[in-house]
Scaffold this active site. Structure first.
Site, short mmCIF file in Angstrom:
data_model
loop_
_atom_site.label_atom_id
_atom_site.label_comp_id
_atom_site.label_asym_id
_atom_site.label_seq_id
_atom_site.Cartn_x
_atom_site.Cartn_y
_atom_site.Cartn_z
N ARG A 1 -12.19 -4.04 -8.35
CA ARG A 1 -11.91 -4.81 -7.13
C ARG A 1 -13.22 -5.18 -6.45
O ARG A 1 -14.03 -4.32 -6.12
CB ARG A 1 -11.02 -3.96 -6.21
CG ARG A 1 -10.31 -4.74 -5.15
CD ARG A 1 -9.31 -3.86 -4.40
NE ARG A 1 -9.96 -2.80 -3.64
CZ ARG A 1 -9.41 -2.21 -2.58
NH1 ARG A 1 -8.21 -2.55 -2.19
NH2 ARG A 1 -10.04 -1.25 -1.94
N ASP B 1 1.67 -5.78 7.73
CA ASP B 1 0.47 -4.96 7.64
C ASP B 1 -0.69 -5.93 7.36
O ASP B 1 -0.76 -6.55 6.30
CB ASP B 1 0.62 -3.93 6.51
CG ASP B 1 -0.58 -2.99 6.41
OD1 ASP B 1 -1.68 -3.37 6.88
OD2 ASP B 1 -0.43 -1.89 5.86
N PHE C 1 0.85 -1.19 0.00
CA PHE C 1 0.00 0.00 0.00
C PHE C 1 0.89 1.25 0.00
O PHE C 1 1.84 1.33 0.79
CB PHE C 1 -0.91 -0.02 1.22
CG PHE C 1 -2.02 1.00 1.14
CD1 PHE C 1 -3.08 0.82 0.28
CD2 PHE C 1 -1.96 2.16 1.90
CE1 PHE C 1 -4.09 1.77 0.18
CE2 PHE C 1 -2.97 3.11 1.81
CZ PHE C 1 -4.03 2.91 0.95
N TYR D 1 -11.36 -0.68 9.85
CA TYR D 1 -12.59 -0.26 9.16
C TYR D 1 -12.91 -1.11 7.94
O TYR D 1 -13.85 -0.83 7.22
CB TYR D 1 -12.54 1.23 8.78
CG TYR D 1 -11.24 1.71 8.18
CD1 TYR D 1 -10.91 1.42 6.87
CD2 TYR D 1 -10.35 2.48 8.93
CE1 TYR D 1 -9.72 1.87 6.32
CE2 TYR D 1 -9.16 2.94 8.39
CZ TYR D 1 -8.84 2.63 7.08
OH TYR D 1 -7.66 3.07 6.54
N LYS D 2 -12.09 -2.14 7.68
CA LYS D 2 -12.36 -3.00 6.52
C LYS D 2 -13.19 -4.20 7.01
O LYS D 2 -14.35 -4.05 7.35
CB LYS D 2 -11.05 -3.41 5.88
CG LYS D 2 -10.21 -2.20 5.43
CD LYS D 2 -8.90 -2.64 4.83
CE LYS D 2 -7.94 -1.50 4.59
NZ LYS D 2 -8.36 -0.53 3.58
C1 LIG Z 1 -2.81 -2.12 3.43
C2 LIG Z 1 -3.06 -0.75 3.97
N1 LIG Z 1 -2.15 -0.20 4.79
C3 LIG Z 1 -2.32 1.02 5.29
C4 LIG Z 1 -3.44 1.77 5.01
C5 LIG Z 1 -3.56 3.15 5.57
O1 LIG Z 1 -4.46 3.19 6.61
P1 LIG Z 1 -4.75 4.58 7.37
O2 LIG Z 1 -5.21 5.54 6.33
O3 LIG Z 1 -5.85 4.23 8.31
O4 LIG Z 1 -3.51 5.01 8.02
C6 LIG Z 1 -4.44 1.22 4.19
C7 LIG Z 1 -5.66 1.99 3.88
O5 LIG Z 1 -6.54 1.59 3.18
C8 LIG Z 1 -4.24 -0.07 3.65
O6 LIG Z 1 -5.13 -0.62 2.82
#
Ligand SMILES: Cc1ncc(COP(=O)(O)O)c(C=O)c1O
Length: 426
Positions: free
Chosen positions: A386, A207, A128, A232-233
């Site tokens: 997706r 992560d 990400f 939140y997912k």
């Molecule tokens: C794999 C992954 N890591 C990190 C994040 C970032 O999360 P945040 O915006 O809550 O810091 C996301 C956000 O969708 C994500 O999908």
């Protein structure tokens, strides 16, 4: 039984689904809307509405400041213990705090400090972007003494483990990867990567944002060092709900928290002028948690624990396989190809379908022509449709209808009626 691509077959699968009762526990204000984006923002559990209302009306409205001693102060730990059960950690190894990005920053900073003599960070080109930005920022912050090396995917969908084996060496300080990739859904073998990294004396940071609540995880049996993840997912904590972090017990003392604030102090209410680090996982806290938002997470965690991650995964595998089988029958060869690993043991709970017109196809699903159902996927650059499967509320029939509509959109080139200009959030 009827033919596998018929709607009656989908309905039969739904009526035999052992998790079917959970859908009723979510707010579904428009039953005709097909929501395939629970991997980005989970649906709202019914109990959360009451729970947050109670937090606001009674705990805040009536009890006011007294609520800190009546539960709020311990909330990050209490919910951390529940998440620990979902990710196979010890209860004292997880807390709810901050955002995923901030937690990554804190843990990666601590890890780089600890591994002082080693100057390489390894990640991959499907991670990400926020994770990569944090890593790039840390390299700058440590005066460019570190190198960030990215494992390159051969196809934008999977990774080659032999290439990763080649990259990790005695100069590697930290291997920081997403357990499940946000676009393709590729899933690493956590145990193998962790073991490999440890063989070279490197730390591993996972992560878990796209795997927690969807895939069985055992940080304990993998002997993982650190982990972070979104709530939140698949954990349905609500928009912007705080994230969690995990640090293995024996590492907690060794890692520093780069943002030391009063909530990580040994006794914040002594108001000492000099910081004394807390023992245990508490030291990774910084400031006052967003209580209302944290409280929204609890009913959903209970639901995931109640359903059981094994049953959730079983249904997820069955539903993602089902989706792929319909795509194969109706869509492949029409400019559509699979953008996720074919075999379920290599992927999480979302499926990407690739098409040159993916953006406009997503628009045609979200804002359909008359007579079609609203289907909500998301679009991920450059060409991914997706489709998130959330076994607690996604039905087989919904998958069937969504794929039928995709077929209709492709066959009739319906997407050509939609503009190419992108919305701010896709
Ligand atoms: C794999 C992954 N890591 C990190 C994040 C970032 O999360 P945040 O915006 O809550 O810091 C996301 C956000 O969708 C994500 O999908």
């Amino acid at each position: 039984m009827s033919e596998q691509s018929s709607k009656s077959y989908a309905r039969a699968l739904d009526s035999n689904d052992p998790l079917k009762g959970f859908r009723k526990q979510f707010v579904i204000s428009d039953p005709s809307l097909i929501y395939l984006d629970g991997n980005s923002l989970g649906r709202l559990p019914l109990k959360t509405v009451k729970y947050m209302d109670n937090t606001i009306q009674e705990q805040w409205g009536d009890r006011l400041i007294r609520s800190w001693n009546e539960g709020w102060y311990q909330q990050s730990f209490r919910l951390g213990k529940k998440i620990a059960q979902i990710i196979g950690a010890h209860p004292e190894e997880v807390i709810v705090s901050d955002s995923t990005s901030i937690n990554l920053y804190k843990l990666l900073y601590g890890a780089l400090k600890l591994m002082n003599g080693k100057k390489e960070i390894i990640s991959d080109d499907m991670n990400f972007p926020s994770d990569l930005y944090i890593m790039q920022g840390l390299v700058k912050q440590f005066d460019n003494q570190h190198t960030l090396r990215l494992l390159k995917s051969p196809d934008g969908i999977t990774h080659d483990m032999t290439e990763l084996v080649r990259m990790i060496n005695k100069r590697t300080a930290v291997v920081s990867l997403s357990h499940v990739a946000f676009k393709s859904s590729y899933m690493y073998d956590m145990e193998r990567v962790t073991e490999l990294s440890h063989m070279h004396g490197a730390l591993v940071l996972w992560d878990l944002s796209h795997s927690v609540g969807a895939v069985p995880i055992s940080l304990r049996s993998a002997n993982a060092d650190m982990a972070i993840g979104c709530t939140y997912k698949y954990l349905n904590g609500g928009p912007g709900a705080p994230a969690f972090l995990y640090v293995r017990k024996d590492l907690q003392e060794k890692l520093v928290n780069p943002i030391q604030g009063w909530f990580g102090e040994r006794n914040p209410f002594e108001f000492k002028l000099h910081y004394r680090e807390s023992e245990g996982i508490r030291k990774f806290l910084t400031g006052t948690p967003p209580v209302v938002s944290v409280s929204g997470l609890e009913p959903s965690l209970d639901m995931v624990l109640d359903a059981g991650i094994g049953a959730i995964r079983q249904k997820s595998v069955s539903q993602t396989d089902y989706l792929i089988s319909l795509a194969r029958k109706w869509l492949f060869g029409k400019g559509v190809r699979l953008g996720s690993p074919e075999f379920s043991e290599k992927r999480g709970s979302h499926i990407s379908l690739k098409h040159a017109e993916a953006y406009r196809i997503c628009k045609a699903l979200i804002d359909p022509v008359v007579g079609q159902r609203v289907v909500i996927p998301d679009f991920r650059e450059p060409n991914n449709i997706r489709l998130g499967i959330t076994p607690l509320y996604t039905t087989y029939e919904e998958i069937h209808i969504a794929m039928e509509q995709l077929k209709y959109i492709m066959d009739n080139k319906i997407y050509e009626k939609y503009p190419r200009s992108r919305d701010a959030v896709t």
